[in-house]
Write an enzyme that holds these catalytic residues in place. Structure first.
Site, PDB file in Angstrom:
ATOM      1  N   GLU A 131       0.867  -1.007  -0.140  1.00 53.92           N
ATOM      2  CA  GLU A 131      -0.120  -0.032   0.096  1.00 53.92           C
ATOM      3  C   GLU A 131       0.880   1.232   0.133  1.00 53.92           C
ATOM      4  OE1 GLU A 131      -2.841   0.294   3.296  1.00 53.92           O
ATOM      5  OE2 GLU A 131      -2.491   2.554   3.070  1.00 53.92           O
ATOM      6  N   SER A 267      -7.885  -9.522   7.159  1.00 54.53           N
ATOM      7  CA  SER A 267      -7.465 -10.308   5.869  1.00 54.53           C
ATOM      8  C   SER A 267      -7.464 -12.039   6.345  1.00 54.53           C
ATOM      9  CB  SER A 267      -5.882 -10.140   5.674  1.00 54.53           C
ATOM     10  OG  SER A 267      -4.991 -10.314   6.748  1.00 54.53           O
TER      11      SER A 267
END
Ligand code: SF4
Length: 283
Positions: A131, A267
Site C-alpha cells: 500500500e 485479511s
C-alpha cells in the site's frame, strides 16, 4: 466434543474488510468465467486464502514477472498500485481488473493533490508494504516513509510537514507520533488516513478478548493489521495465541473446560476461523 471440553466462540466482527471482500469477489468472478487469472502480489496476506484461490486457477506474479506477461488478465489487489504497474501491464496488451479498495484509491488521489499543492509529505507506514509503495508511487516516491518515530531524524524535518498514515497502522501510535513531533516544535498538518474498518475493530476486540480464558488470534504472518490487532488482544488477555492455520494450535495451551474466543484480522477468512473452531472442539 474433545476431552478438554472447550467452550469456543468466533468473533462475528472479525474477518475480511469490505476492500478485501471486493477483491476476492472480483477474482472469483473472473476465475469462474475463464479459469485463469494473474494476481500481482498475494491477493490478501493470508496463505490459506491464497492457496484456496490458486486451486481455482489464480497465479501470483511478482512485479518482475509482470513486465514479461503479455495479453493476459491481471488483478490488482485491494492494496492499490503505483502508476508504473498500470503502464507496464497495459503496454503488453494485458487487461487489468482493478480491485484496489475504494478507500485506497481516494487516499492515492488525496496524496497526489497534497503533493501538487506543495505539501512536504511524511508517511507513517511500513516502507516495503504494497500500500505504501502504491501511495508513494503516486508522487514519484517523494514522501518520507517511516515505521517508527525513532526512525526520524528530527534535525532534518522542516518546520511544517503534512503527515499521512498507511491505512492499517495503529491509531494510538499515529497520534503519539503527532504529539511527539509537535512537542519537538514541528507544525503538523494531520491527515489521519487510518481505515476505520481496522481501527473500529480495536475497541470491540478489546471487549471480546476479556470475555474468554484464552484467545486464538488467526492471521497471516505478513498481515500488518494482523500484528496490530493481535497485540490489542494480547494487551487485554495475556493468554492470546497467534496462529495462521489450525495445525499451529497446541493442546497444552488449554485447560479443561476453558472458554476460548477465536478472532482475526481484516485479511482472515471466516472459513479459516471455522476450521480453527473445529480443531479446538476436537481437543
Ligand atoms: S483495511 Fe480499509 S483501506 Fe484497507 S482494504 Fe480494507 S477497507 Fe480498504
Amino acid at each position: 466434543m474433545g476431552s478438554l471440553n472447550l467452550r469456543v466462540e468466533i468473533d462475528d466482527k472479525s474477518g475480511f474488510c469490505f476492500g478485501v471482500v471486493g477483491a476476492i469477489e472480483k477474482a472469483e468472478k473472473e476465475l469462474e468465467a475463464s479459469g485463469e487469472l494473474y494476481c500481482l502480489g498475494e491477493i490478501v496476506h493470508n496463505d490459506e486464502e491464497v492457496k484456496r484461490l490458486e486451486f481455482q486457477g489464480m497465479v501470483n506474479i511478482t512485479k518482475e514477472e509482470l513486465s514479461t506477461l503479455h495479453n493476459s488478465t491481471i488483478l490488482f489487489r485491494a492494496h492499490g498500485e503505483p502508476p508504473v504497474s498500470y503502464k507496464t501491464a497495459l503496454k503488453n496488451g494485458n487487461r487489468i481488473i482493478d480491485a484496489s479498495c475504494p478507500i485506497i484509491l481516494k487516499l492515492q488521489k488525496r496524496f497526489r493533490e497534497s503533493y501538487e499543492k506543495g505539501d512536504t509529505i511524511y508517511l507513517y507506514g511500513k516502507p516495503n508494504h504494497p500500500e505504501v509503495i502504491g501511495l508513494n508511487g503516486q508522487i514519484g516516491n517523494k514522501a518520507i516513509v517511516f515505521g517508527h518515530f525513532e526512525d526520524l531524524d528530527l534535525k532534518l524535518i522542516p518546520g511544517k510537514i503534512t503527515l499521512y498514515s498507511q491505512t492499517t497502522m495503529s491509531i494510538e501510535s499515529f497520534y503519539e507520533i503527532v504529539e511527539k513531533l509537535e512537542d519537538s516544535g514541528i507544525e503538523v498538518n494531520v491527515k489521519d488516513t487510518i481505515c476505520r474498518q481496522v481501527s473500529h475493530r480495536e475497541p470491540s476486540l478489546r471487549q471480546f478478548s476479556r470475555k474468554y480464558n484464552r484467545i486464538v488470534f488467526v492471521a497471516g504472518k505478513q498481515s500488518s493489521n494482523g500484528s496490530v490487532l493481535f497485540n490489542v488482544c494480547r494487551q487485554e488477555n495475556p493468554n492470546t495465541y497467534f496462529v495462521s492455520s489450525p495445525d499451529e494450535i497446541f493442546e497444552h495451551w488449554f485447560e479443561k473446560d476453558d472458554s476460548v474466543g477465536i478472532c482475526g484480522a481484516t485479511s482472515t477468512p471466516m472459513w479459516l476461523m471455522r476450521d480453527v473452531e473445529k480443531k479446538l472442539l476436537n481437543l
